[in-house]
Motif scaffolding. Structure first.
Motif, PDB file in Angstrom:
ATOM      1  N   LEU A   1      47.367  54.203  44.096  1.00 58.35           N
ATOM      2  CA  LEU A   1      47.112  55.637  44.227  1.00 58.35           C
ATOM      3  C   LEU A   1      46.894  56.307  42.884  1.00 58.35           C
ATOM      4  CD1 LEU A   1      49.821  56.471  46.915  1.00 58.35           C
ATOM      5  CD2 LEU A   1      47.395  55.999  47.274  1.00 58.35           C
ATOM      6  N   ALA A   2      47.551  55.818  41.840  1.00 55.61           N
ATOM      7  CA  ALA A   2      47.436  56.455  40.531  1.00 55.61           C
ATOM      8  C   ALA A   2      46.005  56.368  39.998  1.00 55.61           C
ATOM      9  CB  ALA A   2      48.416  55.816  39.546  1.00 55.61           C
ATOM     10  N   LYS A   3      45.393  55.177  40.084  1.00 55.90           N
ATOM     11  CA  LYS A   3      44.019  55.038  39.600  1.00 55.90           C
ATOM     12  C   LYS A   3      43.020  55.713  40.523  1.00 55.90           C
ATOM     13  CE  LYS A   3      44.802  50.729  37.078  1.00 55.90           C
ATOM     14  NZ  LYS A   3      44.413  49.303  36.928  1.00 55.90           N
ATOM     15  N   ALA A   4      43.306  55.695  41.829  1.00 51.60           N
ATOM     16  CA  ALA A   4      42.379  56.326  42.766  1.00 51.60           C
ATOM     17  C   ALA A   4      42.316  57.834  42.567  1.00 51.60           C
ATOM     18  CB  ALA A   4      42.796  55.995  44.197  1.00 51.60           C
TER      19      ALA A   4
ATOM     20  N   GLN B   1      42.404  39.386  47.120  1.00 54.19           N
ATOM     21  CA  GLN B   1      41.041  39.812  46.843  1.00 54.19           C
ATOM     22  C   GLN B   1      40.946  41.334  46.902  1.00 54.19           C
ATOM     23  OE1 GLN B   1      38.267  38.633  49.919  1.00 54.19           O
ATOM     24  NE2 GLN B   1      39.879  38.559  51.468  1.00 54.19           N
ATOM     25  N   GLN B   2      39.987  41.866  46.176  1.00 49.51           N
ATOM     26  CA  GLN B   2      39.766  43.304  46.128  1.00 49.51           C
ATOM     27  C   GLN B   2      38.690  43.683  47.146  1.00 49.51           C
ATOM     28  OE1 GLN B   2      38.806  44.770  42.243  1.00 49.51           O
ATOM     29  NE2 GLN B   2      38.836  46.907  42.836  1.00 49.51           N
ATOM     30  N   LEU B   3      39.093  44.458  48.161  1.00 50.96           N
ATOM     31  CA  LEU B   3      38.148  44.879  49.188  1.00 50.96           C
ATOM     32  C   LEU B   3      37.293  46.038  48.709  1.00 50.96           C
ATOM     33  CD1 LEU B   3      40.426  44.726  52.358  1.00 50.96           C
ATOM     34  CD2 LEU B   3      38.883  42.978  51.462  1.00 50.96           C
ATOM     35  N   PHE B   4      37.944  47.061  48.171  1.00 58.14           N
ATOM     36  CA  PHE B   4      37.282  48.239  47.619  1.00 58.14           C
ATOM     37  C   PHE B   4      37.984  48.575  46.310  1.00 58.14           C
ATOM     38  CE2 PHE B   4      37.014  48.605  52.272  1.00 58.14           C
ATOM     39  CZ  PHE B   4      35.622  48.631  52.435  1.00 58.14           C
ATOM     40  N   PRO B   5      37.410  49.462  45.511  1.00 57.24           N
ATOM     41  CA  PRO B   5      38.113  49.869  44.294  1.00 57.24           C
ATOM     42  C   PRO B   5      39.507  50.394  44.628  1.00 57.24           C
ATOM     43  CG  PRO B   5      35.848  50.631  44.226  1.00 57.24           C
ATOM     44  CD  PRO B   5      36.066  50.057  45.605  1.00 57.24           C
TER      45      PRO B   5
END
Length: 234
Positions: free
Chosen positions: A192-195, A152-156
Protein backbone atom coordinates in the motif's frame (compact mmCIF):
# COMPACT_ATOMS: atom_id res chain seq x y z
CA UNK A 1 48.83 17.19 2.00
CA UNK A 2 51.46 15.25 3.97
CA UNK A 3 53.83 17.02 6.34
CA UNK A 4 57.36 15.77 7.19
CA UNK A 5 58.17 15.49 10.90
CA UNK A 6 61.82 15.31 12.07
CA UNK A 7 62.63 11.79 13.19
CA UNK A 8 64.34 13.08 16.29
CA UNK A 9 61.00 14.40 17.60
CA UNK A 10 59.60 10.85 17.52
CA UNK A 11 62.47 9.08 19.32
CA UNK A 12 62.02 8.01 22.93
CA UNK A 13 65.14 8.98 24.89
CA UNK A 14 64.45 6.16 27.40
CA UNK A 15 64.05 3.46 24.73
CA UNK A 16 66.69 0.84 24.11
CA UNK A 17 68.87 1.58 21.15
CA UNK A 18 68.40 -1.94 19.85
CA UNK A 19 64.62 -1.57 19.52
CA UNK A 20 63.12 -1.76 16.07
CA UNK A 21 63.39 1.56 14.30
CA UNK A 22 60.57 3.35 12.57
CA UNK A 23 59.90 2.41 8.94
CA UNK A 24 62.41 3.89 6.56
CA UNK A 25 61.07 6.56 4.21
CA UNK A 26 62.60 8.47 1.39
CA UNK A 27 64.01 11.08 3.77
CA UNK A 28 66.07 9.35 6.50
CA UNK A 29 65.77 12.43 8.74
CA UNK A 30 61.97 12.75 8.65
CA UNK A 31 58.80 10.67 8.60
CA UNK A 32 55.58 11.60 6.83
CA UNK A 33 52.49 12.65 8.81
CA UNK A 34 49.04 12.83 7.22
CA UNK A 35 46.87 15.55 8.85
CA UNK A 36 43.70 13.86 7.50
CA UNK A 37 44.09 10.88 9.87
CA UNK A 38 41.93 12.56 12.54
CA UNK A 39 39.14 13.24 10.04
CA UNK A 40 39.30 9.63 8.83
CA UNK A 41 38.95 8.38 12.39
CA UNK A 42 35.96 10.62 13.04
CA UNK A 43 34.28 9.41 9.82
CA UNK A 44 34.77 5.74 10.79
CA UNK A 45 33.27 6.41 14.22
CA UNK A 46 30.25 8.22 12.78
CA UNK A 47 29.62 5.41 10.26
CA UNK A 48 29.39 2.82 13.03
CA UNK A 49 31.96 0.52 11.43
CA UNK A 50 33.46 -0.22 14.84
CA UNK A 51 30.01 -1.40 16.05
CA UNK A 52 29.34 -3.56 13.02
CA UNK A 53 32.57 -5.40 13.66
CA UNK A 54 30.98 -6.81 16.83
CA UNK A 55 27.22 -6.57 16.25
CA UNK A 56 25.21 -7.03 19.48
CA UNK A 57 23.01 -10.11 19.91
CA UNK A 58 19.32 -9.07 19.75
CA UNK A 59 17.28 -9.84 22.88
CA UNK A 60 13.46 -10.02 22.87
CA UNK A 61 11.24 -10.19 25.93
CA UNK A 62 8.67 -13.00 26.02
CA UNK A 63 5.40 -11.86 27.57
CA UNK A 64 2.30 -13.78 26.58
CA UNK A 65 -1.14 -14.04 28.15
CA UNK A 66 -1.05 -10.65 29.88
CA UNK A 67 -3.78 -8.40 28.40
CA UNK A 68 -3.23 -4.67 28.39
CA UNK A 69 -6.56 -4.22 30.22
CA UNK A 70 -8.21 -6.62 32.62
CA UNK A 71 -11.85 -7.52 31.94
CA UNK A 72 -14.45 -9.19 34.15
CA UNK A 73 -15.54 -11.59 31.41
CA UNK A 74 -12.12 -12.48 30.01
CA UNK A 75 -11.21 -16.16 30.18
CA UNK A 76 -8.05 -17.32 31.86
CA UNK A 77 -5.10 -17.61 29.51
CA UNK A 78 -1.85 -19.51 29.54
CA UNK A 79 0.89 -17.12 30.59
CA UNK A 80 4.61 -17.16 29.94
CA UNK A 81 7.45 -14.76 30.62
CA UNK A 82 11.11 -14.98 29.64
CA UNK A 83 13.55 -13.80 27.02
CA UNK A 84 14.82 -14.82 23.60
CA UNK A 85 18.38 -14.48 22.31
CA UNK A 86 18.98 -14.06 18.60
CA UNK A 87 16.66 -14.02 15.62
CA UNK A 88 16.64 -14.73 11.87
CA UNK A 89 18.93 -17.75 11.50
CA UNK A 90 19.27 -18.95 15.10
CA UNK A 91 17.48 -18.24 18.36
CA UNK A 92 17.48 -19.59 21.90
CA UNK A 93 14.69 -18.82 24.36
CA UNK A 94 13.82 -19.68 27.93
CA UNK A 95 10.55 -18.95 29.69
CA UNK A 96 8.47 -19.65 32.78
CA UNK A 97 4.97 -20.89 31.90
CA UNK A 98 1.80 -20.77 34.00
CA UNK A 99 -1.04 -22.82 32.43
CA UNK A 100 -4.59 -21.59 32.94
CA UNK A 101 -6.14 -25.01 33.47
CA UNK A 102 -7.02 -26.20 36.96
CA UNK A 103 -4.60 -28.50 38.71
CA UNK A 104 -1.58 -27.38 36.67
CA UNK A 105 1.55 -25.73 38.00
CA UNK A 106 4.22 -23.43 36.65
CA UNK A 107 7.00 -24.91 34.60
CA UNK A 108 10.26 -23.71 33.05
CA UNK A 109 10.92 -24.28 29.34
CA UNK A 110 13.94 -24.03 27.04
CA UNK A 111 13.56 -23.83 23.23
CA UNK A 112 15.90 -23.42 20.28
CA UNK A 113 15.34 -22.85 16.57
CA UNK A 114 17.48 -22.69 13.43
CA UNK A 115 15.90 -21.42 10.22
CA UNK A 116 16.63 -20.39 6.68
CA UNK A 117 13.66 -18.05 5.96
CA UNK A 118 12.11 -17.93 2.51
CA UNK A 119 13.16 -14.90 0.46
CA UNK A 120 10.83 -12.02 -0.38
CA UNK A 121 11.99 -11.64 -3.99
CA UNK A 122 9.95 -12.86 -6.99
CA UNK A 123 10.72 -16.31 -8.33
CA UNK A 124 11.22 -19.66 -6.65
CA UNK A 125 11.23 -19.44 -2.86
CA UNK A 126 12.22 -22.02 -0.28
CA UNK A 127 12.97 -22.23 3.39
CA UNK A 128 13.76 -24.82 6.04
CA UNK A 129 13.83 -24.74 9.82
CA UNK A 130 14.26 -27.07 12.74
CA UNK A 131 13.99 -26.67 16.45
CA UNK A 132 13.21 -28.31 19.69
CA UNK A 133 12.59 -27.77 23.34
CA UNK A 134 11.47 -29.22 26.56
CA UNK A 135 10.07 -28.34 29.95
CA UNK A 136 11.21 -29.43 33.37
CA UNK A 137 7.93 -31.24 33.96
CA UNK A 138 7.23 -32.26 30.35
CA UNK A 139 8.60 -34.32 27.49
CA UNK A 140 11.20 -33.10 24.97
CA UNK A 141 9.94 -32.25 21.50
CA UNK A 142 11.67 -31.93 18.13
CA UNK A 143 10.15 -29.96 15.25
CA UNK A 144 11.00 -29.35 11.61
CA UNK A 145 9.40 -27.83 8.53
CA UNK A 146 10.20 -27.00 4.92
CA UNK A 147 8.57 -24.69 2.39
CA UNK A 148 8.85 -24.42 -1.39
CA UNK A 149 6.85 -22.18 -3.67
CA UNK A 150 6.79 -19.50 -6.33
CA UNK A 151 6.21 -15.76 -5.99
CA UNK A 152 5.20 -13.65 -9.00
CA UNK A 153 4.10 -10.07 -9.57
CA UNK A 154 0.61 -9.88 -11.08
CA UNK A 155 0.34 -6.08 -11.22
CA UNK A 156 2.48 -3.25 -9.88
CA UNK A 157 2.60 -3.55 -6.06
CA UNK A 158 0.51 -6.79 -6.12
CA UNK A 159 2.29 -10.08 -5.45
CA UNK A 160 0.88 -13.64 -5.66
CA UNK A 161 2.56 -16.44 -3.71
CA UNK A 162 1.73 -20.13 -4.03
CA UNK A 163 3.61 -22.49 -1.77
CA UNK A 164 3.60 -25.95 -0.27
CA UNK A 165 4.76 -26.53 3.27
CA UNK A 166 5.54 -29.70 5.14
CA UNK A 167 5.82 -29.66 8.92
CA UNK A 168 6.30 -32.33 11.50
CA UNK A 169 7.09 -32.79 15.16
CA UNK A 170 8.08 -35.68 17.36
CA UNK A 171 7.26 -35.83 21.07
CA UNK A 172 9.42 -38.16 23.11
CA UNK A 173 6.50 -39.69 25.01
CA UNK A 174 4.70 -43.01 24.93
CA UNK A 175 1.43 -42.81 23.02
CA UNK A 176 2.28 -39.55 21.25
CA UNK A 177 5.19 -39.85 18.83
CA UNK A 178 5.28 -38.38 15.33
CA UNK A 179 2.89 -35.86 13.73
CA UNK A 180 3.19 -34.43 10.21
CA UNK A 181 1.10 -32.61 7.63
CA UNK A 182 1.24 -30.96 4.19
CA UNK A 183 -0.17 -27.43 3.84
CA UNK A 184 -0.74 -25.83 0.41
CA UNK A 185 -1.24 -22.07 0.67
CA UNK A 186 -2.08 -19.14 -1.61
CA UNK A 187 -1.37 -15.55 -0.55
CA UNK A 188 -1.91 -12.11 -2.08
CA UNK A 189 0.23 -9.20 -0.88
CA UNK A 190 -0.36 -5.53 -1.67
CA UNK A 191 2.28 -2.89 -0.99
CA UNK A 192 0.00 0.00 0.00
CA UNK A 193 2.85 2.41 0.72
CA UNK A 194 4.25 2.30 -2.82
CA UNK A 195 0.82 2.20 -4.42
CA UNK A 196 -0.32 5.39 -2.62
CA UNK A 197 3.17 6.98 -2.24
CA UNK A 198 2.90 7.03 1.56
CA UNK A 199 5.77 8.18 3.82
CA UNK A 200 5.59 4.95 5.84
CA UNK A 201 5.61 1.22 5.19
CA UNK A 202 2.15 -0.28 4.69
CA UNK A 203 1.05 -3.65 3.33
CA UNK A 204 -2.02 -5.89 3.23
CA UNK A 205 -1.78 -9.70 3.10
CA UNK A 206 -4.61 -12.14 2.40
CA UNK A 207 -3.91 -15.88 2.71
CA UNK A 208 -5.84 -19.16 2.44
CA UNK A 209 -4.38 -22.53 3.44
CA UNK A 210 -5.55 -26.13 3.81
CA UNK A 211 -3.75 -28.55 6.16
CA UNK A 212 -3.63 -32.16 4.94
CA UNK A 213 -2.54 -34.63 7.63
CA UNK A 214 0.00 -37.32 6.86
CA UNK A 215 0.52 -38.91 10.27
CA UNK A 216 -1.53 -38.34 13.45
CA UNK A 217 -2.74 -34.85 12.52
CA UNK A 218 -6.14 -33.25 11.90
CA UNK A 219 -7.54 -31.53 8.84
CA UNK A 220 -7.54 -27.76 9.17
CA UNK A 221 -8.52 -24.85 6.94
CA UNK A 222 -7.39 -21.36 7.81
CA UNK A 223 -7.70 -17.91 6.32
CA UNK A 224 -5.83 -14.82 7.46
CA UNK A 225 -5.91 -11.11 6.71
CA UNK A 226 -3.14 -8.83 7.99
CA UNK A 227 -2.79 -5.05 7.70
CA UNK A 228 0.70 -3.84 8.62
CA UNK A 229 1.74 -0.22 9.20
CA UNK A 230 5.25 0.89 10.11
CA UNK A 231 6.68 4.38 10.42
CA UNK A 232 10.31 5.27 11.16
CA UNK A 233 11.27 8.61 12.66
CA UNK A 234 14.30 10.17 11.02
Amino acid sequence: MQLPIPRGALLDPDANGTDAAAPVVADSDAVVFNPALAAIGRADTASGAHLRARAPIPVDIIRKGFPARETMTGADQDRSVGFKLGQDAFSLSTSLNAPAGPGTSRDARLDWRWARPASTDPGVIWGVSTGGGGAVGGNPEQTGDATIGYRQQLFPHLMLTTQLGMAGNYVFAAGDGFHSALTPEVKLSVDLAKAADLPWQASFDLALARKLPLVASDYETRGTALLSLKYRWQ
